[in-house]
Design a protein around this motif. Structure first.
Motif, short mmCIF file in Angstrom:
data_model
loop_
_atom_site.label_atom_id
_atom_site.label_comp_id
_atom_site.label_asym_id
_atom_site.label_seq_id
_atom_site.Cartn_x
_atom_site.Cartn_y
_atom_site.Cartn_z
N ARG A 1 -1.74 9.93 -3.76
CA ARG A 1 -0.82 9.95 -2.63
C ARG A 1 -1.56 9.73 -1.31
O ARG A 1 -1.08 9.00 -0.43
CB ARG A 1 -0.04 11.27 -2.58
CG ARG A 1 1.12 11.33 -3.55
CD ARG A 1 1.89 12.62 -3.41
NE ARG A 1 3.06 12.63 -4.29
CZ ARG A 1 4.25 12.18 -3.95
NH1 ARG A 1 4.45 11.68 -2.74
NH2 ARG A 1 5.26 12.23 -4.80
N GLN A 2 -2.72 10.35 -1.16
CA GLN A 2 -3.49 10.16 0.07
C GLN A 2 -4.03 8.75 0.16
O GLN A 2 -3.95 8.10 1.21
CB GLN A 2 -4.65 11.16 0.11
CG GLN A 2 -4.24 12.60 0.27
CD GLN A 2 -5.45 13.52 0.29
OE1 GLN A 2 -6.40 13.30 1.04
NE2 GLN A 2 -5.42 14.55 -0.54
N TRP A 3 -4.60 8.27 -0.94
CA TRP A 3 -5.23 6.95 -0.97
C TRP A 3 -4.22 5.85 -0.61
O TRP A 3 -4.50 5.00 0.24
CB TRP A 3 -5.84 6.72 -2.35
CG TRP A 3 -6.37 5.34 -2.58
CD1 TRP A 3 -7.08 4.57 -1.70
CD2 TRP A 3 -6.24 4.57 -3.79
NE1 TRP A 3 -7.39 3.36 -2.28
CE2 TRP A 3 -6.89 3.34 -3.55
CE3 TRP A 3 -5.64 4.81 -5.02
CZ2 TRP A 3 -6.96 2.33 -4.54
CZ3 TRP A 3 -5.71 3.82 -6.00
CH2 TRP A 3 -6.37 2.60 -5.75
N LYS B 1 -1.30 6.22 0.81
CA LYS B 1 -0.45 6.59 1.94
C LYS B 1 1.02 6.71 1.52
O LYS B 1 1.95 6.37 2.28
CB LYS B 1 -0.58 5.58 3.09
CG LYS B 1 -2.02 5.37 3.58
CD LYS B 1 -2.06 4.39 4.73
CE LYS B 1 -3.48 4.02 5.14
NZ LYS B 1 -4.21 5.14 5.72
N GLU C 1 3.84 8.25 3.56
CA GLU C 1 4.24 7.55 4.79
C GLU C 1 5.13 6.34 4.50
O GLU C 1 5.52 5.63 5.43
CB GLU C 1 2.99 7.09 5.56
CG GLU C 1 2.05 8.21 5.95
CD GLU C 1 0.77 7.68 6.59
OE1 GLU C 1 0.75 6.51 7.01
OE2 GLU C 1 -0.21 8.45 6.69
N ARG D 1 8.46 6.28 6.59
CA ARG D 1 8.36 6.71 7.98
C ARG D 1 9.39 6.04 8.88
O ARG D 1 9.70 6.53 9.96
CB ARG D 1 6.95 6.49 8.52
CG ARG D 1 6.43 5.07 8.41
CD ARG D 1 5.00 4.97 8.91
NE ARG D 1 4.49 3.61 8.85
CZ ARG D 1 3.37 3.21 9.43
NH1 ARG D 1 2.64 4.08 10.12
NH2 ARG D 1 2.96 1.96 9.33
N TRP E 1 6.13 0.42 4.37
CA TRP E 1 5.13 1.03 5.25
C TRP E 1 4.77 0.07 6.39
O TRP E 1 4.60 0.50 7.53
CB TRP E 1 3.87 1.37 4.44
CG TRP E 1 2.85 2.17 5.19
CD1 TRP E 1 2.71 3.53 5.21
CD2 TRP E 1 1.80 1.67 6.04
NE1 TRP E 1 1.66 3.91 6.00
CE2 TRP E 1 1.08 2.79 6.52
CE3 TRP E 1 1.40 0.40 6.43
CZ2 TRP E 1 -0.01 2.66 7.38
CZ3 TRP E 1 0.32 0.26 7.29
CH2 TRP E 1 -0.38 1.38 7.75
N TYR F 1 -3.40 -1.95 6.38
CA TYR F 1 -3.22 -1.20 5.14
C TYR F 1 -4.12 -1.77 4.05
O TYR F 1 -4.82 -1.02 3.34
CB TYR F 1 -1.76 -1.28 4.71
CG TYR F 1 -1.42 -0.50 3.46
CD1 TYR F 1 -0.89 0.78 3.55
CD2 TYR F 1 -1.64 -1.03 2.19
CE1 TYR F 1 -0.57 1.51 2.41
CE2 TYR F 1 -1.33 -0.31 1.04
CZ TYR F 1 -0.79 0.95 1.16
OH TYR F 1 -0.49 1.67 0.02
N ASP G 1 -7.85 -1.01 4.75
CA ASP G 1 -8.16 0.41 4.61
C ASP G 1 -8.02 0.88 3.17
O ASP G 1 -8.95 1.46 2.58
CB ASP G 1 -7.24 1.22 5.53
CG ASP G 1 -7.54 2.71 5.51
OD1 ASP G 1 -8.55 3.11 4.91
OD2 ASP G 1 -6.76 3.48 6.09
N VAL G 2 -6.87 0.62 2.56
CA VAL G 2 -6.57 1.17 1.24
C VAL G 2 -7.37 0.46 0.14
O VAL G 2 -7.97 1.11 -0.72
CB VAL G 2 -5.05 1.08 0.95
CG1 VAL G 2 -4.76 1.45 -0.49
CG2 VAL G 2 -4.29 1.99 1.90
#
Length: 388
Positions: free
Chosen positions: A98-100, A102, A105, A108, A202, A217, A220-221
């Motif tokens: 979930r963190q990895w 995102k 979010e 959102r 997202w 995204y 980063d991901v």
């Protein structure tokens, strides 16, 4: 009662209650505490349990630590496989995955009901939860089937419920349960993370797509290489002004003309613009949609043209070509994922001393079949994980 309350408050607020405690290595030289010590068997069991289960060790782990067997490579490896197969492994999925990705979010911004009424149709009530669940189900299947991590970049299958399949335009899938679905050639766009509506949601603001956010995204991901924050005077890619009918890509090109924005956007934009065929709600489109006022585009909506050049010089002219170029950056992807996994396992930032470990894991995974399970095994077996 007051004394008991005070004691409970002190206990519950204590760092030793909130965090699992591993004493730091001691050193005779107070200015040099670079010495590392090996974790005790119980500390190793605890670190392993919070890594894979986000919870304290069970009786089996405690017994393995008490007898000193957990330090044996064969026993440790068997414990990892046992823990992955346990229902408590959901703690890793809800924690790291979930963190990895995102995932928390994804929702959102709510899609504008006036622009995207199809998202709010009765038949798709609850689709938001299915969109959020899909990447977790995908990673769960990937781990339990021990398949290549390359499937995250592109695959000929995905995980679908009946509702989500209908939303994507895939026929003959019914029921609320997620299951593995082989994608026909015309639906290969849905293979891998980039074909999932959660990412597209997202990278949108509810009415228009935001390629810069989508590009950030991916960097980063997928690559653990987030771009730096924009300078204070960079501004934003503005919506269309009166009298203009510019696409997002055209407005972004104008934005790049600003000297302060050029260098960063050259690195970010090609990754985000490659996803422009996916609209705000994650559906495939060949022509521009979205944005207010609703009559802006009329019946003559511009076609979406996918073409770009990655920072390394590779050019693409379709979403499929873009995904193949990402597969060509598999080593970069494996390194980024391994570094994030190691940071999660240790509960701290990965420092430069871990570079040899990262190099070794990535090289071994390239020589063999690179699976998430094999990376978990390599991290737990490393000296970095087993020392403090």
């Amino acid at each position: 009662p007051s004394a008991i309350k005070t004691g409970l408050i002190a206990t519950l607020c204590s760092p030793k209650f909130l965090y699992y405690f591993e004493p730091s290595p001691t050193s005779s030289n107070e200015e040099n505490r670079s010495d590392r010590r090996r974790l005790t068997d119980h500390e190793l069991a605890t670190r392993l349990s919070y890594f894979l289960w986000s919870s304290m060790p069970d009786q089996t782990l405690f017994e393995s630590a008490s007898t000193g067997k957990i330090s044996r490579p064969d026993v440790l490896s068997a414990q990892i496989d046992r823990m992955i197969g346990d229902r408590k492994f959901q703690g890793f999925l809800d924690g790291f995955v979930r963190q990895w990705l995102k995932i928390n979010e994804f929702d959102r911004f709510d899609p504008d009901e006036a622009i995207f009424p199809e998202y709010h149709q009765t038949e798709f009530v609850g689709i938001e939860q299915d969109i959020i669940t899909q990447p977790i189900e995908f990673l769960t299947e990937l781990i339990h089937s021990d398949e290549s991590l390359g499937s995250i970049l592109d695959s000929d299958w995905t995980m679908l419920s009946g509702k989500l399949a209908s939303y994507y335009g895939i026929d003959d899938i019914t029921g609320d349960e997620f299951r593995r679905v082989h994608l026909p050639p015309e639906q290969r766009i849905r293979g891998g993370l980039l074909g999932m509506a959660g990412l597209h949601r997202w990278g949108s603001d509810g009415s228009r797509t935001k390629p810069v956010e989508r590009g950030k995204y991916i960097l980063d991901v997928l690559f653990n290489d987030p771009p730096p924050p924009p300078p204070p005077n960079a501004g934003e890619v503005e919506p269309n002004v009166r009298g203009e009918n510019l696409t997002v890509a055209e407005r972004l090109a104008k934005h790049r003309e600003q000297t302060t924005c050029m260098n960063c956007h050259r690195r970010i934009d090609p990754y985000g613009l490659a996803l422009e065929n996916f609209n705000v709600i994650g559906r495939w489109r060949d022509r521009i949609d979205g944005e207010k006022p609703l009559h802006r585009w009329g019946d003559d909506r511009p076609m979406i043209e996918i073409n770009g050049m990655l920072p390394g010089g590779q050019q693409y002219s379709s979403f499929d070509e873009f995904k193949q170029m990402l597969i060509g950056q598999r080593e970069r992807f494996l390194r980024g994922l391994t570094e994030k996994l190691l940071a999660y396992a240790l509960g701290r930032t990965v420092d430069p001393t871990a570079r040899p470990l990262l190099d070794n894991i990535v090289q071994q995974r390239q020589d063999e079949v690179e699976t998430l399970r094999s990376i978990l095994h390599a991290i737990v077996a490393s000296e970095t994980f087993r020392t403090k």
